[in-house]
Structures are given as structure tokens and as C-alpha cells.
Design a protein around this motif. Sequence first.
Motif, PDB file in Angstrom:
ATOM      1  N   GLY A  49     -18.007 -34.613 -22.329  1.00 58.12           N
ATOM      2  CA  GLY A  49     -17.561 -35.922 -21.870  1.00 58.12           C
ATOM      3  C   GLY A  49     -16.461 -35.855 -20.827  1.00 58.12           C
ATOM      4  N   ALA A  50     -15.524 -34.921 -20.962  1.00 54.26           N
ATOM      5  CA  ALA A  50     -14.420 -34.819 -20.006  1.00 54.26           C
ATOM      6  C   ALA A  50     -14.937 -34.483 -18.603  1.00 54.26           C
ATOM      7  N   ILE A  51     -15.912 -33.575 -18.529  1.00 45.70           N
ATOM      8  CA  ILE A  51     -16.495 -33.226 -17.230  1.00 45.70           C
ATOM      9  C   ILE A  51     -17.267 -34.415 -16.663  1.00 45.70           C
ATOM     10  N   ALA A  52     -17.991 -35.118 -17.538  1.00 49.07           N
ATOM     11  CA  ALA A  52     -18.734 -36.300 -17.094  1.00 49.07           C
ATOM     12  C   ALA A  52     -17.804 -37.331 -16.477  1.00 49.07           C
ATOM     13  N   SER A  53     -16.644 -37.538 -17.087  1.00 47.34           N
ATOM     14  CA  SER A  53     -15.707 -38.542 -16.581  1.00 47.34           C
ATOM     15  C   SER A  53     -15.185 -38.169 -15.199  1.00 47.34           C
ATOM     16  N   ILE A  54     -15.028 -36.881 -14.939  1.00 48.29           N
ATOM     17  CA  ILE A  54     -14.558 -36.442 -13.621  1.00 48.29           C
ATOM     18  C   ILE A  54     -15.619 -36.711 -12.568  1.00 48.29           C
ATOM     19  N   ILE A  55     -16.872 -36.418 -12.887  1.00 44.52           N
ATOM     20  CA  ILE A  55     -17.961 -36.659 -11.928  1.00 44.52           C
ATOM     21  C   ILE A  55     -18.086 -38.158 -11.644  1.00 44.52           C
ATOM     22  N   ILE A  56     -17.963 -38.984 -12.680  1.00 40.42           N
ATOM     23  CA  ILE A  56     -18.064 -40.432 -12.506  1.00 40.42           C
ATOM     24  C   ILE A  56     -16.928 -40.961 -11.633  1.00 40.42           C
ATOM     25  N   PHE A  71     -17.023 -34.667  -2.457  1.00 37.06           N
ATOM     26  CA  PHE A  71     -18.160 -33.816  -2.800  1.00 37.06           C
ATOM     27  C   PHE A  71     -17.709 -32.403  -3.141  1.00 37.06           C
ATOM     28  N   ALA A  72     -16.685 -31.927  -2.448  1.00 30.37           N
ATOM     29  CA  ALA A  72     -16.136 -30.611  -2.783  1.00 30.37           C
ATOM     30  C   ALA A  72     -15.590 -30.599  -4.199  1.00 30.37           C
ATOM     31  N   GLY A  73     -14.982 -31.713  -4.598  1.00 32.91           N
ATOM     32  CA  GLY A  73     -14.465 -31.814  -5.956  1.00 32.91           C
ATOM     33  C   GLY A  73     -15.570 -31.702  -6.991  1.00 32.91           C
ATOM     34  N   VAL A  74     -16.711 -32.356  -6.732  1.00 39.37           N
ATOM     35  CA  VAL A  74     -17.839 -32.264  -7.666  1.00 39.37           C
ATOM     36  C   VAL A  74     -18.353 -30.831  -7.740  1.00 39.37           C
ATOM     37  N   VAL A  75     -18.392 -30.145  -6.592  1.00 39.61           N
ATOM     38  CA  VAL A  75     -18.838 -28.751  -6.578  1.00 39.61           C
ATOM     39  C   VAL A  75     -17.897 -27.885  -7.418  1.00 39.61           C
ATOM     40  N   LEU A  76     -16.597 -28.129  -7.289  1.00 39.32           N
ATOM     41  CA  LEU A  76     -15.630 -27.372  -8.082  1.00 39.32           C
ATOM     42  C   LEU A  76     -15.807 -27.638  -9.577  1.00 39.32           C
ATOM     43  N   VAL A  77     -16.082 -28.890  -9.925  1.00 41.40           N
ATOM     44  CA  VAL A  77     -16.315 -29.225 -11.318  1.00 41.40           C
ATOM     45  C   VAL A  77     -17.565 -28.513 -11.830  1.00 41.40           C
ATOM     46  N   ALA A  78     -18.609 -28.500 -10.999  1.00 44.79           N
ATOM     47  CA  ALA A  78     -19.857 -27.840 -11.392  1.00 44.79           C
ATOM     48  C   ALA A  78     -19.696 -26.334 -11.493  1.00 44.79           C
ATOM     49  N   ASP A  79     -18.792 -25.746 -10.671  1.00 45.56           N
ATOM     50  CA  ASP A  79     -18.527 -24.308 -10.698  1.00 45.56           C
ATOM     51  C   ASP A  79     -19.820 -23.505 -10.550  1.00 45.56           C
ATOM     52  N   VAL A 111      -8.876 -29.037 -10.637  1.00 46.53           N
ATOM     53  CA  VAL A 111      -8.755 -28.940  -9.179  1.00 46.53           C
ATOM     54  C   VAL A 111      -9.798 -29.838  -8.523  1.00 46.53           C
ATOM     55  N   GLY A 112     -11.012 -29.820  -9.089  1.00 45.38           N
ATOM     56  CA  GLY A 112     -12.061 -30.673  -8.555  1.00 45.38           C
ATOM     57  C   GLY A 112     -11.714 -32.143  -8.665  1.00 45.38           C
ATOM     58  N   PHE A 113     -11.140 -32.543  -9.803  1.00 41.64           N
ATOM     59  CA  PHE A 113     -10.717 -33.931  -9.976  1.00 41.64           C
ATOM     60  C   PHE A 113      -9.661 -34.298  -8.941  1.00 41.64           C
ATOM     61  N   GLY A 114      -8.729 -33.369  -8.702  1.00 47.49           N
ATOM     62  CA  GLY A 114      -7.708 -33.610  -7.677  1.00 47.49           C
ATOM     63  C   GLY A 114      -8.323 -33.809  -6.311  1.00 47.49           C
ATOM     64  N   ALA A 115      -9.346 -33.018  -6.000  1.00 46.60           N
ATOM     65  CA  ALA A 115     -10.020 -33.149  -4.706  1.00 46.60           C
ATOM     66  C   ALA A 115     -10.718 -34.499  -4.584  1.00 46.60           C
ATOM     67  N   ILE A 116     -11.324 -34.962  -5.686  1.00 47.17           N
ATOM     68  CA  ILE A 116     -11.992 -36.266  -5.661  1.00 47.17           C
ATOM     69  C   ILE A 116     -10.974 -37.380  -5.426  1.00 47.17           C
ATOM     70  N   PHE A 117      -9.824 -37.293  -6.104  1.00 45.06           N
ATOM     71  CA  PHE A 117      -8.807 -38.327  -5.920  1.00 45.06           C
ATOM     72  C   PHE A 117      -8.248 -38.291  -4.498  1.00 45.06           C
ATOM     73  N   VAL A 118      -8.025 -37.094  -3.963  1.00 44.44           N
ATOM     74  CA  VAL A 118      -7.548 -36.974  -2.579  1.00 44.44           C
ATOM     75  C   VAL A 118      -8.567 -37.589  -1.625  1.00 44.44           C
ATOM     76  N   GLY A 119      -9.853 -37.349  -1.911  1.00 44.27           N
ATOM     77  CA  GLY A 119     -10.891 -37.944  -1.076  1.00 44.27           C
ATOM     78  C   GLY A 119     -10.857 -39.450  -1.100  1.00 44.27           C
ATOM     79  N   PHE A 120     -10.681 -40.022  -2.298  1.00 46.21           N
ATOM     80  CA  PHE A 120     -10.587 -41.473  -2.414  1.00 46.21           C
ATOM     81  C   PHE A 120      -9.342 -41.994  -1.696  1.00 46.21           C
ATOM     82  N   ALA A 121      -8.226 -41.294  -1.870  1.00 41.99           N
ATOM     83  CA  ALA A 121      -6.980 -41.722  -1.229  1.00 41.99           C
ATOM     84  C   ALA A 121      -7.096 -41.685   0.289  1.00 41.99           C
TER      85      ALA A 121
END
Length: 312
Positions: free
Chosen positions: A100-107, A139-147, A282-292
Amino acid sequence: MTHTAWRNLPTTPLMFVVLALMWGTSFVAIEVGLEFFPTLTFAAIRYEAAGLLMLAYAVYSTDRWRPQTRDELLATAIGAVFIIAAYHGLLYLGQNYVPGAIASIIISLSPILTAVFAGVILSEDSLGKVGVLGLLAGFAGVVLVADPGAGILGSAQGLGIVLIFLGAVSFALGSVLTRPLRTALPVQSMQAWTMFGGGVILHVWGLVRGESLAAIEWAPVGIASFLYLTLVSGAVAFLLYFELLDRLGPTELNLIGYVEPVVAAVMSFVLLGHAIETTAFVGFGAIFVGFAAMKKDTVVDAVIAVRRRVTV
């Protein structure tokens, strides 16, 4: 504590935190409940029940509980198909393979995808160079999450990540498609019919997959998960959402999507003992930076407004 002291409490930030806790924990509750319920049937009965509860509240609290105009019917249908059925169906299917934690990051990529769809479909402001960089960061953040370096490509977890990503795409697309529609239907009524309609679609989808109510294992933990998702992160959470939407507006409230993954990660560790890899954070951080980067004015205005409310 006196009544005056209670009134002086910063209730809006407190409600924001409570809502983030409810919705962030829901990813963990889904993960738990999937052990006892057929996947799509679980999502279906959750939203059918929540929709009926919300409809009862709409009948009680509003002056109009049924959609009547073409735009209202269309908005309800789009929400039921894209935001409830497709989004949650894909999310629940994906969470069979992904914590669930990984799912929340992707969402949490959804706001970025929403901005992209809005630019393409509604001809809103183009992304520009900063926006494109923000999209790439997301998208880079999602890739990092997927590893992918961990051999995840082609694996069951890789399938789960793809399904959840498609769920985020569906949610973002549905959000954009409803924007041009003019509706005076109270938000409680709209949400009720959207939930219930989406739940019915999920039920049909589950039957097509061969799912059956007879396969439900009525264990105490599974029942608790269902009740939590239906009553707490469903009905009660949406009542909080409506109140916060009125107090804060959508701009500030959208930031809750970036608090939920933190809650999900903490609760996943506390309740299930699941530690989250550093690359996921790190991936979550990248997603937030992308949104910002894409919505820098929105983020700055929201943060200033929240700080002002806290200090008042």
C-alpha cells in the motif's frame, strides 16, 4: 479546557491532518482487506455502501439529491467510470502485487497527470520548459519507486505498478473531463451517485472476472478493514473533505495527496512491519518536485495560506 479554548484551536489544520491520516491509512487497509475479499468485489461493495450512506446524507442535508440536467448526468457518469470504477479497480488489482505504501507514492503522480491532460484536452496553458522538466521528474520518481534494477521488469510487482499507474491516469483523466461541465448539483449528491454508480460498475467487472460473494472470508480483520474503508476513509473522510473544500478551496486541499504517502509508509511499517526502500522515498521526492515545478505558484500560495491559518 474551556469552551473558549476549544474554539481557539486551529481546527482547519487539524482536520487536514486527520483527513490525511484517514486517506493515507486506506492504502494499508486495502492491502489487509485483499487477503479476505475478491479484489473487485471488495472495491465494489465498499463504494456501493459508501454511496448509499452519502446519498442518505445528501437527502438530509441538501435541497437537491438527484442529478437532473445533461451536464449533471454526464459528470456523474464520468466520475463513476473513471474516478471510482477504473481508478479503484486498477488500484485494488495492483495492490495484489504492490504494498500500500508504494501504491500511494505512485498515485501521488495524479496531480502531474491532471495538469498534462488539462493542457491537452482543455487547451489550458502549455507546460513550457519548466513544466516539461516537472513532468520528467514525476516519471523519474515512478521509475525510482519501481526500482527496475532490482529485476522488477516482467515481474508480478512490475505488473502491479503498471496497473496502479494506469489507475492514476484514469483518475486524472476523469478529473479533467468533468471540468467543462456546468452543474449546480450539491457536491454531496454528486459524490453519492458517483460512488454508488462506480460501485455497481466494479461489481459487474468483478462478475466478469469470475468473482463471487461466496468467496469472501468473513474474518474479523477483513471485516474491520471493510468497515474502516467504508465508514472512516469513505463516509466520514468525505464529510471532512467537503468541509475543508469549503474552508480552503481545491488548491490548498490538493496538497493532501503529498501527505498521504508519508502516512501510508508509517502505518505500513507500524501495522504490517513493511519497511520502505530509500529509493521509494527518493522517488516520492522527485514526484513532489515535479508537481512543484509544474504548479509552483499553486504550491507557494497554498503553503503561505496554510501558514497564515496556523498562526492566526
